[in-house]
Design a protein around this motif. Structure first.
Motif, PDB file in Angstrom:
ATOM      1  N   ARG A  82       0.796  -1.223   0.000  1.00  0.00           N
ATOM      2  CA  ARG A  82       0.000   0.000   0.000  1.00  0.00           C
ATOM      3  C   ARG A  82       0.832   1.278   0.000  1.00  0.00           C
ATOM      4  NH1 ARG A  82      -4.216  -2.527   4.438  1.00  0.00           N
ATOM      5  NH2 ARG A  82      -5.444  -3.713   2.929  1.00  0.00           N
ATOM      6  N   GLY A  83       2.136   1.165   0.010  1.00  0.00           N
ATOM      7  CA  GLY A  83       2.975   2.351  -0.043  1.00  0.00           C
ATOM      8  C   GLY A  83       3.612   2.687   1.289  1.00  0.00           C
ATOM      9  N   GLY A  84       4.588   3.598   1.244  1.00  0.00           N
ATOM     10  CA  GLY A  84       5.433   3.874   2.402  1.00  0.00           C
ATOM     11  C   GLY A  84       4.950   4.959   3.336  1.00  0.00           C
ATOM     12  N   GLU A  85       3.642   5.246   3.338  1.00  0.00           N
ATOM     13  CA  GLU A  85       3.142   6.304   4.226  1.00  0.00           C
ATOM     14  C   GLU A  85       3.371   5.994   5.706  1.00  0.00           C
ATOM     15  OE1 GLU A  85       1.624   7.070   0.389  1.00  0.00           O
ATOM     16  OE2 GLU A  85       1.448   5.246   1.587  1.00  0.00           O
ATOM     17  N   GLN A  86       3.546   4.726   6.052  1.00  0.00           N
ATOM     18  CA  GLN A  86       3.776   4.374   7.455  1.00  0.00           C
ATOM     19  C   GLN A  86       4.970   5.126   8.040  1.00  0.00           C
ATOM     20  OE1 GLN A  86       2.409   2.521   9.805  1.00  0.00           O
ATOM     21  NE2 GLN A  86       0.885   1.238   8.815  1.00  0.00           N
ATOM     22  N   TRP A  87       5.927   5.506   7.192  1.00  0.00           N
ATOM     23  CA  TRP A  87       7.106   6.206   7.714  1.00  0.00           C
ATOM     24  C   TRP A  87       6.721   7.558   8.309  1.00  0.00           C
ATOM     25  CZ3 TRP A  87       9.818  10.729   6.981  1.00  0.00           C
ATOM     26  CH2 TRP A  87      11.084  10.763   7.568  1.00  0.00           C
ATOM     27  N   ILE A  88       5.664   8.189   7.804  1.00  0.00           N
ATOM     28  CA  ILE A  88       5.229   9.495   8.322  1.00  0.00           C
ATOM     29  C   ILE A  88       4.828   9.384   9.784  1.00  0.00           C
ATOM     30  CG2 ILE A  88       3.562  11.389   7.970  1.00  0.00           C
ATOM     31  CD1 ILE A  88       3.389  10.585   5.058  1.00  0.00           C
ATOM     32  N   TRP A  89       4.524   8.178  10.214  1.00  0.00           N
ATOM     33  CA  TRP A  89       4.193   7.939  11.621  1.00  0.00           C
ATOM     34  C   TRP A  89       5.292   8.469  12.543  1.00  0.00           C
ATOM     35  CZ3 TRP A  89       4.023   2.438  14.158  1.00  0.00           C
ATOM     36  CH2 TRP A  89       3.446   2.529  15.428  1.00  0.00           C
ATOM     37  N   CYS A  90       6.536   8.486  12.070  1.00  0.00           N
ATOM     38  CA  CYS A  90       7.651   9.001  12.874  1.00  0.00           C
ATOM     39  C   CYS A  90       7.382  10.427  13.351  1.00  0.00           C
ATOM     40  CB  CYS A  90       8.947   8.971  12.068  1.00  0.00           C
ATOM     41  SG  CYS A  90       9.536   7.318  11.627  1.00  0.00           S
ATOM     42  N   LEU A  91       6.745  11.243  12.498  1.00  0.00           N
ATOM     43  CA  LEU A  91       6.466  12.633  12.867  1.00  0.00           C
ATOM     44  C   LEU A  91       5.437  12.703  13.993  1.00  0.00           C
ATOM     45  CD1 LEU A  91       6.305  14.228   9.294  1.00  0.00           C
ATOM     46  CD2 LEU A  91       8.257  14.128  10.861  1.00  0.00           C
ATOM     47  N   GLY A  92       4.501  11.764  14.017  1.00  0.00           N
ATOM     48  CA  GLY A  92       3.510  11.753  15.078  1.00  0.00           C
ATOM     49  C   GLY A  92       4.066  11.323  16.419  1.00  0.00           C
ATOM     50  N   LEU A  93       5.220  10.655  16.402  1.00  0.00           N
ATOM     51  CA  LEU A  93       5.827  10.221  17.664  1.00  0.00           C
ATOM     52  C   LEU A  93       6.396  11.386  18.464  1.00  0.00           C
ATOM     53  CD1 LEU A  93       7.740   7.021  16.478  1.00  0.00           C
ATOM     54  CD2 LEU A  93       5.477   7.167  17.526  1.00  0.00           C
ATOM     55  N   GLU A 224       8.706   4.386  -9.070  1.00  0.00           N
ATOM     56  CA  GLU A 224       7.840   4.131 -10.211  1.00  0.00           C
ATOM     57  C   GLU A 224       6.573   3.389  -9.813  1.00  0.00           C
ATOM     58  OE1 GLU A 224      10.345   2.019 -12.893  1.00  0.00           O
ATOM     59  OE2 GLU A 224      11.347   3.824 -13.648  1.00  0.00           O
ATOM     60  N   GLY A 225       6.643   2.590  -8.751  1.00  0.00           N
ATOM     61  CA  GLY A 225       5.481   1.847  -8.283  1.00  0.00           C
ATOM     62  C   GLY A 225       4.686   2.568  -7.219  1.00  0.00           C
ATOM     63  N   SER A 226       4.980   3.858  -6.979  1.00  0.00           N
ATOM     64  CA  SER A 226       4.256   4.675  -5.992  1.00  0.00           C
ATOM     65  C   SER A 226       4.334   4.090  -4.588  1.00  0.00           C
ATOM     66  CB  SER A 226       2.788   4.843  -6.408  1.00  0.00           C
ATOM     67  OG  SER A 226       2.675   5.594  -7.589  1.00  0.00           O
ATOM     68  N   ARG A 227       5.471   3.478  -4.254  1.00  0.00           N
ATOM     69  CA  ARG A 227       5.644   2.937  -2.904  1.00  0.00           C
ATOM     70  C   ARG A 227       6.352   3.908  -1.966  1.00  0.00           C
ATOM     71  NH1 ARG A 227       2.654  -0.546  -5.830  1.00  0.00           N
ATOM     72  NH2 ARG A 227       2.118  -2.385  -4.579  1.00  0.00           N
ATOM     73  N   LEU A 228       6.932   4.969  -2.461  1.00  0.00           N
ATOM     74  CA  LEU A 228       7.578   5.935  -1.584  1.00  0.00           C
ATOM     75  C   LEU A 228       6.512   6.720  -0.818  1.00  0.00           C
ATOM     76  CD1 LEU A 228      10.425   7.324  -3.880  1.00  0.00           C
ATOM     77  CD2 LEU A 228      10.520   5.463  -2.201  1.00  0.00           C
ATOM     78  N   PRO A 229       6.865   7.270   0.361  1.00  0.00           N
ATOM     79  CA  PRO A 229       5.872   8.012   1.150  1.00  0.00           C
ATOM     80  C   PRO A 229       5.279   9.179   0.367  1.00  0.00           C
ATOM     81  CG  PRO A 229       7.841   7.561   2.454  1.00  0.00           C
ATOM     82  CD  PRO A 229       8.168   7.171   1.042  1.00  0.00           C
ATOM     83  N   LYS A 230       3.967   9.317   0.440  1.00  0.00           N
ATOM     84  CA  LYS A 230       3.262  10.421  -0.201  1.00  0.00           C
ATOM     85  C   LYS A 230       2.626  11.277   0.889  1.00  0.00           C
ATOM     86  CE  LYS A 230       0.884   7.469  -2.630  1.00  0.00           C
ATOM     87  NZ  LYS A 230       1.683   6.253  -2.475  1.00  0.00           N
ATOM     88  N   PHE A 231       2.903  12.569   0.859  1.00  0.00           N
ATOM     89  CA  PHE A 231       2.386  13.476   1.879  1.00  0.00           C
ATOM     90  C   PHE A 231       0.999  13.966   1.449  1.00  0.00           C
ATOM     91  CE2 PHE A 231       6.844  13.281   2.695  1.00  0.00           C
ATOM     92  CZ  PHE A 231       6.976  13.428   4.061  1.00  0.00           C
ATOM     93  N   ASP A 232       0.031  13.084   1.609  1.00  0.00           N
ATOM     94  CA  ASP A 232      -1.356  13.415   1.282  1.00  0.00           C
ATOM     95  C   ASP A 232      -1.914  14.287   2.411  1.00  0.00           C
ATOM     96  OD1 ASP A 232      -4.020  13.541   0.632  1.00  0.00           O
ATOM     97  OD2 ASP A 232      -4.315  11.380   0.447  1.00  0.00           O
ATOM     98  N   MET A 233      -2.177  15.552   2.128  1.00  0.00           N
ATOM     99  CA  MET A 233      -2.598  16.500   3.154  1.00  0.00           C
ATOM    100  C   MET A 233      -4.121  16.545   3.318  1.00  0.00           C
ATOM    101  SD  MET A 233       0.401  17.295   3.981  1.00  0.00           S
ATOM    102  CE  MET A 233       0.128  18.569   5.199  1.00  0.00           C
ATOM    103  N   ASN A 234      -4.825  15.603   2.738  1.00  0.00           N
ATOM    104  CA  ASN A 234      -6.283  15.550   2.880  1.00  0.00           C
ATOM    105  C   ASN A 234      -6.645  15.277   4.342  1.00  0.00           C
ATOM    106  OD1 ASN A 234      -9.062  14.989   2.748  1.00  0.00           O
ATOM    107  ND2 ASN A 234      -8.879  14.057   0.725  1.00  0.00           N
ATOM    108  N   PRO A 235      -7.453  16.134   4.973  1.00  0.00           N
ATOM    109  CA  PRO A 235      -7.782  15.938   6.396  1.00  0.00           C
ATOM    110  C   PRO A 235      -8.878  14.907   6.637  1.00  0.00           C
ATOM    111  CG  PRO A 235      -8.838  17.922   5.581  1.00  0.00           C
ATOM    112  CD  PRO A 235      -7.997  17.394   4.440  1.00  0.00           C
TER     113      PRO A 235
END
Length: 629
Positions: A82-93, A224-235
């Motif tokens: 599903r992609g690397g958005e899990q890494w953004i969790w670091c900011l919430g820590l 190319e496979g859209s697996r890198l973290p995407k900063f989707d700012m949709n609330p």
């Protein structure tokens, strides 16, 4: 991809794995024998280490306790599919650890509580305390069952050993050393196991990247496979993973672990000073960022490695089985390395279960054993009785965890989703209860109870609805066109993989975007990470309204150490203390009002109370009448 070979556990792997289990058991024996020789064996020693544990091992134990197999087996697969958005969790820590370290830890540490939920009795009432303890027990039992089940699945896949035997082996080992050595064994074993976890993860990550063609190729394929973290700012909170969901929801979800969980609150009280407790917690921030980074990179490496042949679809694997398969394919030619990784998974789970069992014993000792003993014998239990009770409770909870683990497969979800869901649905309301007590001075027991129950009911409904009516699959596209079906065999019940493939060519993958579940659905598919956020909001709003309607704390004496005051609230000019002359050893050391034998249940401060600047006071009709010195 792996070359043609039969990939299975070798004798070297069994040696590595058995050494890990042996070291964990030896640590427990060492501290158990040491405490008996020093004549320090007691319930206080087993549950808090007499509050003399060093900072670094406690910090590592705090990290290891919830660095579980659920995240090791779950997060890389989330990134893979599903992609690397899990890494953004670091900011919430970051806000999570800051709030817990500077606001929650001081409150609990200064009260010196063995059972952290004694705080709820001091702040609200005994009924609220028992509800809090019951919720914690439910959370930690379900969580321990999930984290014990996940590595059992992994081991059964790579060794052929049945899940039942795997579960029994892990459960018995962690119960044994926890019962013998207490929290000292738990803390030092956690520290050892955390090193094993990191070593195993890094070995797999670097070896997998090498087999996939190097880090440059891994990064290019992931982009190319859209697996890198995407900063989707949709609330929109109904989208599974966005920037705000992971920062806010991820932060509040982690606060249920570090700010409202007995297993960790118990560790804060085990160090020598408040400064040490804060430092032990804050050291976990870089540890968690490092840990999440490794797991997310593993997910990217797995995606590049399986670029043209997804094992989940082609071989009908369960999601929790993908990481063990990847380990054997990449490390099977190096005897001992698969054993190291399985040892890492087991270490992560055993550290979690041992911490949970120890904390459950602490809660049951204070909430069940001591009150029942006092009711039957009309006196407090002596040192021997409490020590024996602690060991017996540890064994009982260890056995209960093993029994519950056998039913974990019935939940039908990945271990990662189970863990996040339980901490959000049940841990979130418990966190809301504690936050209301600390940060809302006018909150009374009626408001606290109403906020807890309402948030629990709503979160359970929101969390259970997707189980009954599963949401649509939102995985990003995965390919199977390169699978050598004619030359590979796989049995989900076997430890043997026969693989014969050619190296996967470098192919251009068109950028894709993930599918989102939005609030327009007929069902409440709220992001599972936001369950704790919802609980905090509902608990705070309902609790404040009910407290206001029931006259807040008018006519009630509230321990001033249990909450923070603000510019619009005012604490009285004096503070409450207790004369410990009747029990100088236990009570003076712990400074614990909750352990005080109370002769008058209407007022915590009636017995042996001394109010600064007041020589005499009586409690009549809900009002203090005092004479100044």
């Amino acid at each position: 991809m792996a070359s043609s070979s039969a990939v299975t556990f070798q004798w070297e792997d069994y040696v590595v794995f058995c050494v890990m289990l042996a070291v964990s058991s030896v640590i427990g024996l060492y501290f158990g024998i040491k405490s008996k020789r020093a004549h320090t064996a007691s319930a206080e020693e087993m549950l808090t280490g007499n509050r003399q544990l060093p900072i670094l091992p406690v910090a590592m134990s705090l990290g290891a306790s919830f660095t579980s197999a659920t995240t090791i087996l779950g997060i890389p697969v989330e990134v893979y599919s599903r992609g690397g958005e899990q890494w953004i969790w670091c900011l919430g820590l970051i806000p999570c650890f800051v709030i817990v370290a500077f606001f929650i830890v001081p409150i609990f540490y200064n009260l010196h509580l063995t059972n952290a939920y004694e705080y709820l009795e001091l702040r609200f009432s005994r009924i609220v305390r028992y509800i809090g303890s019951l919720l914690f027990s439910f959370i930690i039992l379900i969580y321990m069952a999930a984290v014990l089940y996940a590595p059992a699945v992994a081991l059964s896949q790579v060794t052929g050993l049945s899940r039942e035997i795997s579960i029994l082996a892990m459960g018995l080992v962690c119960t044994f050393y926890t019962a013998i050595g207490g929290i000292r064994a738990v803390v030092w074993t956690d520290a050892f196991q955390l090193i094993v976890v990191w070593a195993g993860l890094m070995a797999v990550m670097f070896k997998g990247a090498h087999d996939a063609g190097g880090w440059t190729r891994v990064w290019e394929i992931s982009r190319e496979g859209s697996r890198l973290p995407k900063f989707d700012m949709n609330p929109d909170p109904f989208i599974r993973h966005t920037f705000w969901t992971l920062v806010i929801g991820g932060g509040t979800n982690m606060m249920t672990v570090y700010g409202a969980n007995q297993a960790n609150l118990q560790r804060y009280a085990s160090v020598r000073s408040l400064r040490g407790a804060k430092l032990a917690l804050l050291l976990n921030l870089p540890m968690w960022i490092f840990y999440l980074t490794i797991l997310c990179l593993m997910g990217l490496v797995m995606y590049a490695y399986y670029l043209t042949c997804d094992p989940i679809k082609s071989m009908n694997l369960k999601r929790d089985q993908l990481v063990p398969r990847f380990v054997l394919e990449t490390m099977g030619d190096y005897p001992g390395l698969p054993g190291l990784f399985v040892a890492a998974i087991f270490s992560a789970s055993i550290s979690t279960v041992s911490s949970g069992v120890n904390s459950l014993a602490a809660v049951a000792l204070e909430d069940l054993f001591k009150p029942c003993y006092n009711r039957v014998h009309h006196r407090k239990p002596d040192k021997t009785a409490t020590t024996v009770a602690t060991i017996v409770l540890t064994v009982l909870f260890g056995g209960l965890t093993i029994v519950l683990t056998y039913g974990a497969d019935l939940l039908g979800k990945t271990a990662l989703t189970i863990s996040f869901g339980v901490f959000g649905m049940v841990g979130g309301p418990l966190l809301g209860l504690i936050m209301n007590g600390i940060f809302v001075p006018f909150m009374n027991s009626w408001g606290a109870g109403a906020g807890l129950i309402s948030s629990l009911v709503i979160c359970l409904y929101v969390g259970i609805d997707p189980v009954i009516y599963p949401p649509p699959n939102i995985d990003l596209p995965l390919r199977t066109d390169g699978c050598p079906l004619a030359n590979s065999t796989w049995s989900s019940n076997s430890s043997l993989w026969n693989i014969s493939t050619a190296a996967a060519p470098v192919l251009n993958v068109s950028p894709v975007t993930g599918h989102h579940l939005s609030s327009s659905s007929d069902h409440l598919y709220l992001s599972y990470i936001h369950y704790s956020t919802l609980a905090l909001l509902v608990s705070g709003v309902v609790g404040a309204l009910v407290s206001a309607l029931t006259c807040c704390n008018r006519g009630k004496v509230v321990d001033e150490r249990t909450y923070y005051s603000y510019c619009f609230t005012k604490k009285s000019s004096s503070s409450y203390q207790v004369n410990y002359a009747d029990d100088p050893i236990g009570h003076k050391r712990n400074s614990n009002l909750a352990k005080k034998e109370i002769l008058d249940d209407q007022d915590l401060y009636m017995t042996n109370g001394v109010k600064n600047g007041i020589s005499n006071y009586t409690f009549s009709n809900g009002v203090f009448q005092s004479q100044e010195l």
